[in-house]
Design a protein around this motif. Structure first.
Motif, PDB file in Angstrom:
ATOM      1  N   ASP A  36       0.830  -1.214   0.000  1.00 50.77           N
ATOM      2  CA  ASP A  36       0.000   0.000   0.000  1.00 50.77           C
ATOM      3  C   ASP A  36       0.866   1.266   0.000  1.00 50.77           C
ATOM      4  O   ASP A  36       0.497   2.271  -0.606  1.00 50.77           O
ATOM      5  CB  ASP A  36      -0.935   0.008   1.206  1.00 50.77           C
ATOM      6  N   MET A  37       2.011   1.215   0.681  1.00 54.54           N
ATOM      7  CA  MET A  37       2.911   2.376   0.714  1.00 54.54           C
ATOM      8  C   MET A  37       3.411   2.735  -0.682  1.00 54.54           C
ATOM      9  O   MET A  37       3.568   3.911  -1.012  1.00 54.54           O
ATOM     10  CB  MET A  37       4.132   2.080   1.606  1.00 54.54           C
ATOM     11  N   PHE A  38       3.682   1.718  -1.498  1.00 52.92           N
ATOM     12  CA  PHE A  38       4.250   1.947  -2.822  1.00 52.92           C
ATOM     13  C   PHE A  38       3.210   1.819  -3.944  1.00 52.92           C
ATOM     14  O   PHE A  38       3.567   1.864  -5.124  1.00 52.92           O
ATOM     15  CB  PHE A  38       5.406   0.974  -3.071  1.00 52.92           C
ATOM     16  N   ASN A  39       1.958   1.644  -3.578  1.00 49.13           N
ATOM     17  CA  ASN A  39       0.866   1.534  -4.558  1.00 49.13           C
ATOM     18  C   ASN A  39       1.098   0.407  -5.565  1.00 49.13           C
ATOM     19  O   ASN A  39       0.966   0.580  -6.777  1.00 49.13           O
ATOM     20  CB  ASN A  39       0.644   2.851  -5.293  1.00 49.13           C
ATOM     21  N   VAL A  40       1.468  -0.749  -5.052  1.00 52.10           N
ATOM     22  CA  VAL A  40       1.661  -1.932  -5.883  1.00 52.10           C
ATOM     23  C   VAL A  40       0.941  -3.103  -5.220  1.00 52.10           C
ATOM     24  O   VAL A  40       0.659  -3.063  -4.027  1.00 52.10           O
ATOM     25  CB  VAL A  40       3.159  -2.282  -6.062  1.00 52.10           C
ATOM     26  N   PRO A  41       0.645  -4.168  -5.962  1.00 51.04           N
ATOM     27  CA  PRO A  41       0.031  -5.346  -5.343  1.00 51.04           C
ATOM     28  C   PRO A  41       1.055  -6.155  -4.546  1.00 51.04           C
ATOM     29  O   PRO A  41       2.263  -6.006  -4.727  1.00 51.04           O
ATOM     30  CB  PRO A  41      -0.505  -6.150  -6.524  1.00 51.04           C
ATOM     31  N   ARG A  42       0.556  -6.984  -3.645  1.00 49.89           N
ATOM     32  CA  ARG A  42       1.425  -7.794  -2.795  1.00 49.89           C
ATOM     33  C   ARG A  42       2.397  -8.677  -3.583  1.00 49.89           C
ATOM     34  O   ARG A  42       3.570  -8.770  -3.215  1.00 49.89           O
ATOM     35  CB  ARG A  42       0.600  -8.676  -1.847  1.00 49.89           C
ATOM     36  N   PRO A  43       1.962  -9.365  -4.652  1.00 50.89           N
ATOM     37  CA  PRO A  43       2.919 -10.192  -5.391  1.00 50.89           C
ATOM     38  C   PRO A  43       4.120  -9.408  -5.921  1.00 50.89           C
ATOM     39  O   PRO A  43       5.216  -9.941  -6.039  1.00 50.89           O
ATOM     40  CB  PRO A  43       2.091 -10.781  -6.540  1.00 50.89           C
ATOM     41  N   THR A  44       3.926  -8.121  -6.228  1.00 55.99           N
ATOM     42  CA  THR A  44       5.034  -7.294  -6.688  1.00 55.99           C
ATOM     43  C   THR A  44       6.058  -7.118  -5.580  1.00 55.99           C
ATOM     44  O   THR A  44       7.269  -7.185  -5.814  1.00 55.99           O
ATOM     45  CB  THR A  44       4.517  -5.924  -7.164  1.00 55.99           C
ATOM     46  N   VAL A  45       5.581  -6.912  -4.356  1.00 57.56           N
ATOM     47  CA  VAL A  45       6.503  -6.769  -3.221  1.00 57.56           C
ATOM     48  C   VAL A  45       7.278  -8.069  -3.029  1.00 57.56           C
ATOM     49  O   VAL A  45       8.502  -8.057  -2.867  1.00 57.56           O
ATOM     50  CB  VAL A  45       5.745  -6.378  -1.936  1.00 57.56           C
ATOM     51  N   TYR A  46       6.573  -9.190  -3.062  1.00 55.09           N
ATOM     52  CA  TYR A  46       7.254 -10.481  -2.910  1.00 55.09           C
ATOM     53  C   TYR A  46       8.295 -10.687  -4.008  1.00 55.09           C
ATOM     54  O   TYR A  46       9.365 -11.244  -3.768  1.00 55.09           O
ATOM     55  CB  TYR A  46       6.252 -11.632  -2.938  1.00 55.09           C
ATOM     56  N   GLY A  47       8.007 -10.239  -5.214  1.00 56.97           N
ATOM     57  CA  GLY A  47       8.944 -10.396  -6.323  1.00 56.97           C
ATOM     58  C   GLY A  47      10.201  -9.561  -6.157  1.00 56.97           C
ATOM     59  O   GLY A  47      11.243  -9.902  -6.697  1.00 56.97           O
ATOM     60  N   HIS A  48      10.124  -8.459  -5.404  1.00 59.02           N
ATOM     61  CA  HIS A  48      11.283  -7.594  -5.213  1.00 59.02           C
ATOM     62  C   HIS A  48      12.059  -7.917  -3.946  1.00 59.02           C
ATOM     63  O   HIS A  48      13.131  -7.361  -3.730  1.00 59.02           O
ATOM     64  CB  HIS A  48      10.849  -6.126  -5.199  1.00 59.02           C
ATOM     65  N   LEU A  49      11.543  -8.795  -3.099  1.00 57.82           N
ATOM     66  CA  LEU A  49      12.276  -9.173  -1.895  1.00 57.82           C
ATOM     67  C   LEU A  49      13.433 -10.083  -2.268  1.00 57.82           C
ATOM     68  O   LEU A  49      13.294 -10.960  -3.106  1.00 57.82           O
ATOM     69  CB  LEU A  49      11.358  -9.884  -0.898  1.00 57.82           C
ATOM     70  N   ASP A  50      14.573  -9.871  -1.635  1.00 60.04           N
ATOM     71  CA  ASP A  50      15.751 -10.696  -1.881  1.00 60.04           C
ATOM     72  C   ASP A  50      15.566 -12.023  -1.166  1.00 60.04           C
ATOM     73  O   ASP A  50      15.523 -12.074   0.058  1.00 60.04           O
ATOM     74  CB  ASP A  50      17.007  -9.985  -1.389  1.00 60.04           C
TER      75      ASP A  50
END
Length: 104
Positions: free
Chosen positions: A73-87
């Motif tokens: 929500d902070m970056f205005n993206v869906p959750r799968p996008t956050v998971y994809g950018h996590l190392d």
């Protein structure tokens, strides 16, 4: 329709031409990609999060300050996008992995 002795050969000729055409398409595509790489271009979609955004997202996730949904929500993206950018190598798992109990 009549099918004589030579009817199968005409289909074979068409398949040879189709195969040749496909090989030309593949060769031209590979040449174009190599030319683009030589000019410094890369293919694919641009990442939704920039490296400047992905780093704080990783830190928030590792520190367990925010949930993935809150980070998204902070970056205005869906959750799968956050998971994809996590190392995946540095990411601290949220819950310990369950081990299978040994059967007697």
């Amino acid at each position: 329709m009549q099918f004589g002795l030579w009817s199968g050969y005409s289909l074979g000729g068409w398949s040879v031409l189709a195969e040749l055409q496909r090989e030309l398409i593949v060769a031209n595509t590979n040449d174009g990609l190599a030319s683009a790489r030589a000019r410094g271009r890369v293919g694919g979609r641009r990442p939704k999060l920039t490296p400047d955004q992905a780093e704080p997202a990783q830190q928030l996730y590792d520190a367990r300050e925010k949930t993935v949904q809150q980070i998204a929500d902070m970056f205005n993206v869906p959750r799968p996008t956050v998971y994809g950018h996590l190392d995946r190598d540095k990411t601290v798992p949220r819950q310990p992995k369950k081990t299978a109990a040994a059967k007697p």
